[in-house]
Design a protein around this motif. Structure first.
Motif: not given
Length: 412
Positions: A129-135, A301-315
């Motif tokens: 997830p760190g790669n997508r946060r950095r993006f 354990l809480v904060g934007p450093h723990r977040d994720e950007l989910d990428l989905l193709l369809g479901q």
């Protein structure tokens, strides 16, 4: 906007190199290992003050030297501007604009706008997830340079708070327990954390709302359109789908990677509808609720450093399910979406981004090569690197620069 002249001193493999460029397409051709990527990496560094290849500045300095200099002359709306960055081994980096007095390096952010796609971008799909946060964060800084401060403020608060939690953890398991003064100090840092986190989260959510339609459209154009690319932000504020997954961040803290594979993937709250003040209050509540767990773990354990950007193709989540070709197309779509968002913003200052494609075409099949070339050929300036000139589609025919050991041969 286009880059007219680039000069490097003691950057990577170059003791000294000067490169003159023109608008339109320029292809940098040379065998692997001669320094093509070093050239475009330096241009990308002017845009974000970071490298797409390494996480620290040290490797950017030619071995045995103490500083590197990147100097670029840009043409924006008919006006020329000179930008310089001095990358130092043992002190803060410095910058100059039009050869004036030195300024903080981050004061040049926003002057040179680039979008760089490279093989490393597969990590946007397949990596942690760190790669997508950095993006998201890197694009924020290019689009709105003030967010360099937002990002820096959050990182500083996070570092200080983690240090306090780590210290308190050792007391938590000792006979004396956590002291009242430590708890009071933690209360103060909770307030700082909530305020900084809310600003960063709000900025990311606003940016993602601008990116989504361009990502979906770019992916459809690169493929046969049978699958739809979607992006869903997973915040540690939203309990729906926020599950700890394998993947490390900041010295061992697992990333939050909400990756449910079923229809429930979009059941979370739309946090982009909340104000920064509302988000800060949410963080304060969540930090209080998580305090015992954080004291046990010794980390935030809480904060934007723990977040994720989910990428989905369809479901289906792209990570783990997308084929190699689909992964390339997703990564390209993310970068092309970045280009379009920056291009939409150019009415502010006439500053269209420079598009850089580093060793991309060798990895694509013939159909994707042609589609990508058609999509980018109209950009004001496109810089392409390739080991073999034959890898470049005819749609991107333009000037050619031959990269040789330690330098370049002028444009043909």
């Amino acid at each position: 906007m286009y880059l007219e002249h680039l000069s490097l001193t003691d950057f990577r493999s170059y003791a000294q190199v000067d490169l003159t460029l023109t608008p339109g397409v320029t292809v940098l051709v040379g065998s692997n290992g001669l320094g093509k990527t070093n050239l475009v990496e330096s241009i990308g560094y002017l845009s974000t003050l970071s490298s797409h290849r390494v996480s620290s500045d040290g490797p950017l300095l030619r071995f045995g030297t103490e500083r590197a200099l990147i100097r670029a002359q840009l043409v924006r709306g008919g006006q020329k501007v000179m930008v310089e960055v001095e990358v130092n081994a043992s002190r803060a980096n410095r910058a100059r604009i039009n050869r004036a007095n030195p300024v903080r390096a981050r004061d040049i952010l926003g002057i040179c706008r680039t979008v760089l796609f490279a093989p490393e971008d597969l990590a946007l799909v397949k990596g942690d997830p760190g790669n997508r946060r950095r993006f998201l964060d890197d694009l924020l800084v290019v689009l709105m340079p003030r967010h360099a401060g937002t990002r820096s403020d959050y990182d500083k608060v996070l570092k200080q708070r983690n240090a306090l939690l780590k210290s308190a953890r050792s007391q938590h398991f000792s006979r004396s327990g956590v002291s009242e003064s430590q708890l009071a100090t933690l209360d103060v840092w909770d307030q700082h954390m909530a305020a900084a986190a809310a600003k960063l989260l709000a900025a990311r959510l606003e940016l993602l709302n601008r990116l989504r339609p361009h990502m979906a459209e770019s992916y459809a154009q690169l493929t046969d359109g049978s699958k739809v690319l979607r992006a869903i932000y997973r915040s540690s504020l939203d309990p729906i789908g926020a599950q700890e997954q394998p993947g490390m961040h900041d010295g061992g803290a697992p990333d939050i990677a909400g990756a449910p594979s079923g229809p429930s993937a979009e059941d979370g709250e739309d946090l982009s509808l909340l104000s920064v003040d509302d988000l800060a209050e949410r963080y304060r509540v969540e930090l209080a609720a998580s305090r015992s767990r954080e004291l046990e773990r010794g980390m935030s354990l809480v904060g934007p450093h723990r977040d994720e950007l989910d990428l989905l193709l369809g479901q289906a989540p792209a990570r783990g399910y997308a084929s190699h070709g689909e992964s390339w197309s997703i990564a390209l779509a993310m970068r092309l979406a970045s280009f379009h968002v920056l291009d939409e913003d150019r009415h502010v200052d006439g500053n269209q981004p420079i598009l850089i494609l580093d060793d991309v075409f060798a990895e694509l099949d013939a159909q994707r090569r042609r589609k990508l070339a058609a999509m980018v050929a109209s950009a004001e300036q496109v810089l392409v690197t390739a080991a073999v000139g034959g890898d470049i589609p005819q749609e991107l025919a333009g000037s050619t620069v031959q990269v040789i050991p330690g330098g370049v041969v002028p444009n043909e």
